[in-house]
Scaffold this motif. Structure first.
Motif, PDB file in Angstrom:
ATOM      1  N   SER A   1     -31.662 -27.048 -18.880  1.00  0.00           N
ATOM      2  CA  SER A   1     -30.390 -27.697 -18.327  1.00  0.00           C
ATOM      3  C   SER A   1     -30.247 -28.680 -18.930  1.00  0.00           C
ATOM      4  O   SER A   1     -29.268 -29.536 -19.286  1.00  0.00           O
ATOM      5  CB  SER A   1     -30.577 -27.662 -16.844  1.00  0.00           C
ATOM      6  OG  SER A   1     -30.296 -26.241 -16.354  1.00  0.00           O
ATOM      7  N   TRP A   2     -31.817 -30.327 -18.618  1.00  0.00           N
ATOM      8  CA  TRP A   2     -31.268 -30.957 -19.483  1.00  0.00           C
ATOM      9  C   TRP A   2     -30.752 -31.279 -20.461  1.00  0.00           C
ATOM     10  O   TRP A   2     -29.829 -31.630 -21.080  1.00  0.00           O
ATOM     11  CB  TRP A   2     -33.083 -31.540 -19.438  1.00  0.00           C
ATOM     12  CG  TRP A   2     -32.942 -32.748 -19.488  1.00  0.00           C
ATOM     13  CD1 TRP A   2     -33.993 -32.982 -20.960  1.00  0.00           C
ATOM     14  CD2 TRP A   2     -32.261 -34.235 -19.418  1.00  0.00           C
ATOM     15  NE1 TRP A   2     -34.114 -34.888 -20.792  1.00  0.00           N
ATOM     16  CE2 TRP A   2     -32.165 -35.141 -19.606  1.00  0.00           C
ATOM     17  CE3 TRP A   2     -31.346 -34.555 -18.815  1.00  0.00           C
ATOM     18  CZ2 TRP A   2     -32.886 -36.259 -19.794  1.00  0.00           C
ATOM     19  CZ3 TRP A   2     -31.489 -36.152 -18.033  1.00  0.00           C
ATOM     20  CH2 TRP A   2     -31.866 -37.016 -18.991  1.00  0.00           C
ATOM     21  N   THR A   3     -31.470 -30.646 -21.375  1.00  0.00           N
ATOM     22  CA  THR A   3     -30.758 -30.433 -23.080  1.00  0.00           C
ATOM     23  C   THR A   3     -29.332 -29.942 -22.859  1.00  0.00           C
ATOM     24  O   THR A   3     -28.114 -30.334 -23.849  1.00  0.00           O
ATOM     25  CB  THR A   3     -31.379 -29.268 -23.870  1.00  0.00           C
ATOM     26  OG1 THR A   3     -32.629 -29.984 -24.171  1.00  0.00           O
ATOM     27  CG2 THR A   3     -31.008 -29.697 -25.709  1.00  0.00           C
ATOM     28  N   ALA A   4     -28.909 -28.583 -22.180  1.00  0.00           N
ATOM     29  CA  ALA A   4     -26.986 -28.571 -22.665  1.00  0.00           C
ATOM     30  C   ALA A   4     -26.909 -29.975 -21.556  1.00  0.00           C
ATOM     31  O   ALA A   4     -25.739 -30.256 -22.114  1.00  0.00           O
ATOM     32  CB  ALA A   4     -26.871 -27.119 -21.463  1.00  0.00           C
ATOM     33  N   LEU A   5     -27.002 -30.394 -20.675  1.00  0.00           N
ATOM     34  CA  LEU A   5     -26.347 -31.738 -19.894  1.00  0.00           C
ATOM     35  C   LEU A   5     -26.523 -33.222 -21.127  1.00  0.00           C
ATOM     36  O   LEU A   5     -24.591 -33.606 -21.578  1.00  0.00           O
ATOM     37  CB  LEU A   5     -27.066 -32.160 -18.999  1.00  0.00           C
ATOM     38  CG  LEU A   5     -26.452 -33.918 -18.211  1.00  0.00           C
ATOM     39  CD1 LEU A   5     -24.967 -33.121 -17.798  1.00  0.00           C
ATOM     40  CD2 LEU A   5     -27.254 -33.651 -16.470  1.00  0.00           C
ATOM     41  N   LEU A   6     -27.389 -33.071 -21.816  1.00  0.00           N
ATOM     42  CA  LEU A   6     -27.558 -34.383 -22.686  1.00  0.00           C
ATOM     43  C   LEU A   6     -26.021 -33.868 -24.056  1.00  0.00           C
ATOM     44  O   LEU A   6     -25.375 -35.103 -24.143  1.00  0.00           O
ATOM     45  CB  LEU A   6     -28.757 -34.162 -23.675  1.00  0.00           C
ATOM     46  CG  LEU A   6     -29.766 -34.724 -22.185  1.00  0.00           C
ATOM     47  CD1 LEU A   6     -30.607 -35.244 -23.165  1.00  0.00           C
ATOM     48  CD2 LEU A   6     -29.068 -36.509 -21.823  1.00  0.00           C
ATOM     49  N   ARG A   7     -26.155 -32.391 -24.094  1.00  0.00           N
ATOM     50  CA  ARG A   7     -25.306 -32.311 -25.571  1.00  0.00           C
ATOM     51  C   ARG A   7     -23.996 -32.065 -24.716  1.00  0.00           C
ATOM     52  O   ARG A   7     -22.785 -32.956 -25.586  1.00  0.00           O
ATOM     53  CB  ARG A   7     -25.665 -30.978 -26.055  1.00  0.00           C
ATOM     54  CG  ARG A   7     -26.593 -30.483 -26.848  1.00  0.00           C
ATOM     55  CD  ARG A   7     -26.804 -29.236 -27.740  1.00  0.00           C
ATOM     56  NE  ARG A   7     -27.902 -29.112 -27.980  1.00  0.00           N
ATOM     57  CZ  ARG A   7     -28.172 -29.400 -29.598  1.00  0.00           C
ATOM     58  NH1 ARG A   7     -26.953 -30.132 -30.313  1.00  0.00           N
ATOM     59  NH2 ARG A   7     -28.742 -29.674 -29.901  1.00  0.00           N
ATOM     60  N   ALA A   8     -23.038 -32.175 -23.690  1.00  0.00           N
ATOM     61  CA  ALA A   8     -22.569 -32.013 -23.200  1.00  0.00           C
ATOM     62  C   ALA A   8     -21.789 -33.581 -22.927  1.00  0.00           C
ATOM     63  O   ALA A   8     -20.736 -33.452 -23.115  1.00  0.00           O
ATOM     64  CB  ALA A   8     -22.050 -31.187 -21.669  1.00  0.00           C
ATOM     65  N   LEU A   9     -22.517 -34.323 -22.407  1.00  0.00           N
ATOM     66  CA  LEU A   9     -22.175 -36.355 -22.343  1.00  0.00           C
ATOM     67  C   LEU A   9     -22.307 -36.565 -22.774  1.00  0.00           C
ATOM     68  O   LEU A   9     -21.696 -37.415 -23.897  1.00  0.00           O
ATOM     69  CB  LEU A   9     -23.448 -36.603 -20.947  1.00  0.00           C
ATOM     70  CG  LEU A   9     -23.618 -35.850 -19.312  1.00  0.00           C
ATOM     71  CD1 LEU A   9     -24.430 -36.423 -18.970  1.00  0.00           C
ATOM     72  CD2 LEU A   9     -22.077 -36.317 -18.956  1.00  0.00           C
ATOM     73  N   LEU A  10     -23.222 -36.601 -24.618  1.00  0.00           N
ATOM     74  CA  LEU A  10     -23.052 -37.040 -25.640  1.00  0.00           C
ATOM     75  C   LEU A  10     -22.360 -36.938 -26.316  1.00  0.00           C
ATOM     76  O   LEU A  10     -22.032 -37.415 -27.534  1.00  0.00           O
ATOM     77  CB  LEU A  10     -25.406 -37.516 -26.036  1.00  0.00           C
ATOM     78  CG  LEU A  10     -25.270 -38.124 -25.077  1.00  0.00           C
ATOM     79  CD1 LEU A  10     -27.015 -38.901 -25.201  1.00  0.00           C
ATOM     80  CD2 LEU A  10     -23.957 -39.918 -24.337  1.00  0.00           C
ATOM     81  N   GLY A  11     -22.159 -34.898 -26.546  1.00  0.00           N
ATOM     82  CA  GLY A  11     -21.815 -34.537 -27.716  1.00  0.00           C
ATOM     83  C   GLY A  11     -23.596 -33.948 -28.489  1.00  0.00           C
ATOM     84  O   GLY A  11     -24.576 -34.806 -28.602  1.00  0.00           O
ATOM     85  N   ASN A  12     -22.853 -33.460 -29.237  1.00  0.00           N
ATOM     86  CA  ASN A  12     -23.704 -32.677 -30.400  1.00  0.00           C
ATOM     87  C   ASN A  12     -23.525 -33.394 -31.494  1.00  0.00           C
ATOM     88  O   ASN A  12     -22.549 -33.956 -32.329  1.00  0.00           O
ATOM     89  CB  ASN A  12     -22.868 -30.919 -30.242  1.00  0.00           C
ATOM     90  CG  ASN A  12     -24.288 -30.637 -31.441  1.00  0.00           C
ATOM     91  OD1 ASN A  12     -24.375 -30.721 -32.733  1.00  0.00           O
ATOM     92  ND2 ASN A  12     -24.737 -29.015 -31.211  1.00  0.00           N
ATOM     93  N   PRO A  13     -24.885 -33.506 -31.974  1.00  0.00           N
ATOM     94  CA  PRO A  13     -25.394 -34.723 -33.322  1.00  0.00           C
ATOM     95  C   PRO A  13     -24.823 -34.478 -34.420  1.00  0.00           C
ATOM     96  O   PRO A  13     -24.847 -34.774 -35.479  1.00  0.00           O
ATOM     97  CB  PRO A  13     -26.531 -35.321 -32.666  1.00  0.00           C
ATOM     98  CG  PRO A  13     -27.003 -34.609 -32.271  1.00  0.00           C
ATOM     99  CD  PRO A  13     -26.516 -33.450 -31.065  1.00  0.00           C
ATOM    100  N   THR A  14     -24.465 -32.643 -34.097  1.00  0.00           N
ATOM    101  CA  THR A  14     -24.513 -32.192 -35.764  1.00  0.00           C
ATOM    102  C   THR A  14     -23.756 -32.679 -36.845  1.00  0.00           C
ATOM    103  O   THR A  14     -22.176 -32.339 -36.142  1.00  0.00           O
ATOM    104  CB  THR A  14     -24.335 -30.788 -35.725  1.00  0.00           C
ATOM    105  OG1 THR A  14     -25.133 -30.244 -34.933  1.00  0.00           O
ATOM    106  CG2 THR A  14     -23.943 -30.028 -37.566  1.00  0.00           C
ATOM    107  N   PRO A  15     -23.876 -33.244 -37.852  1.00  0.00           N
ATOM    108  CA  PRO A  15     -22.806 -34.180 -38.766  1.00  0.00           C
ATOM    109  C   PRO A  15     -20.864 -32.873 -38.894  1.00  0.00           C
ATOM    110  O   PRO A  15     -20.271 -33.516 -38.854  1.00  0.00           O
ATOM    111  CB  PRO A  15     -23.439 -33.561 -40.084  1.00  0.00           C
ATOM    112  CG  PRO A  15     -24.888 -34.067 -39.607  1.00  0.00           C
ATOM    113  CD  PRO A  15     -25.265 -33.356 -38.887  1.00  0.00           C
ATOM    114  N   GLY A  16     -21.358 -31.902 -39.084  1.00  0.00           N
ATOM    115  CA  GLY A  16     -20.005 -31.040 -38.819  1.00  0.00           C
ATOM    116  C   GLY A  16     -19.231 -30.874 -38.123  1.00  0.00           C
ATOM    117  O   GLY A  16     -18.476 -30.370 -38.305  1.00  0.00           O
TER     118      GLY A  16
END
Length: 291
Positions: free
Chosen positions: A232-247
């Protein structure tokens, strides 16, 4: 030079398990020449004895016992072993050093000779990209590609930073909208507020979304205080801050909820993003228990 106190009859028969016996054997083999190691019965027995003696040491370093025997054979032919007060101590020390170098060489993907050198051995073992929980190319700068032209993301961030306070796109409004968005999708209101505000504070300290993501992803203490499972924590971080994958940095998934709200997107627009809604709702903690 220590005298040979063990007298061996022609043809061998030394008690190679003792220091004196091994010294006598090594001296005799040296005097008879290199071919003696191939034909002498006692030489074969001492190699079998060495295999048993160093089997545990070899297994400790992930090697076959006969690899340790090979190292023992090499040192037994040296002058230092023949003239040592305790030849077995010399052999054991050399075998231990060789086993360590062999293990480091396998980890570093280099030769044993190179692994013995300090300027090679200081490096960590080679890693596969799949060995980590989070792919290395998600956060390591060596795998990031920088667009030579200003991209839309940075332009949007600068534009958002220039907005006057009190407008619909202000930071405080974006935070409240993010909390409302997370709460609507099944997160407890108190948990949603605490989590979003903590992410925003970390973002302000880190200076960039990617740095904040890496700091927060490893922040086990905060996750424990929020009583959130790791997924849940990782999913929330990706949702709030965005996926850092350059592509996908310039896509909606790459920007994240906070940046999308800052650049003018509204809650109804976010709620029409099916992928985002599904991600946040599935990540909601259930009954306060960790999954």
């Amino acid at each position: 030079m220590i005298p040979n106190t063990t007298t061996a009859a022609p043809g061998g028969g030394e008690d190679y398990t003792t220091a004196e016996g091994l010294r006598a054997l090594l001296t005799r083999m040296h005097e008879e020449g290199p071919g003696a190691w191939r034909t002498d019965a006692t030489a074969a027995k001492v190699m079998e004895y060495a295999a048993d003696k160093y089997a545990a040491l070899a297994r400790k370093h992930g090697l076959d016992p006969w690899e340790a025997v090979s190292a023992a054979f090499e040192v037994m032919r040296t002058r230092s072993a023949r003239e040592a007060s305790d030849p077995w101590a010399v052999v054991t020390h050399a075998v231990r050093i060789t086993c360590i170098a062999e293990e480091r060489g396998q980890g570093l993907l280099c030769s044993t000779h190179q692994a013995r050198r300090p300027h090679y051995s200081i490096f960590h073992d080679a890693e596969r990209l799949s060995d980590r929980e989070n792919p290395l190319d998600d956060y390591h700068p060596a795998f990031h590609i920088t667009d030579p032209h200003p991209d839309d993301e940075h332009g949007d961030e600068r534009e958002a930073a220039a907005e006057p306070t009190g407008t619909q796109t202000s930071a405080s409004r974006a935070v409240e909208d993010a909390i409302a968005f997370v709460t609507v999708l099944g997160w407890p209101a108190q948990t949603a507020r605490a989590a979003v505000e903590h992410v925003c504070h970390a973002l302000a300290r880190a200076g960039s979304r990617q740095s904040a993501f890496e700091v927060l992803r490893r922040d086990q203490h905060s996750r424990a205080l929020l009583d959130l499972p790791g997924s849940s924590w990782t999913a929330l971080l990706r949702a709030l801050l965005g996926n850092p994958t350059p592509g996908i940095a310039a896509t909606s998934a790459g920007r994240g909820i906070l940046l999308r709200l800052l650049i003018g997107e509204t809650l109804p627009v976010l709620l029409h993003d099916d992928d985002l809604v599904l991600t946040v709702s599935l990540a909601a903690p259930r009954n306060g228990r960790r999954r």
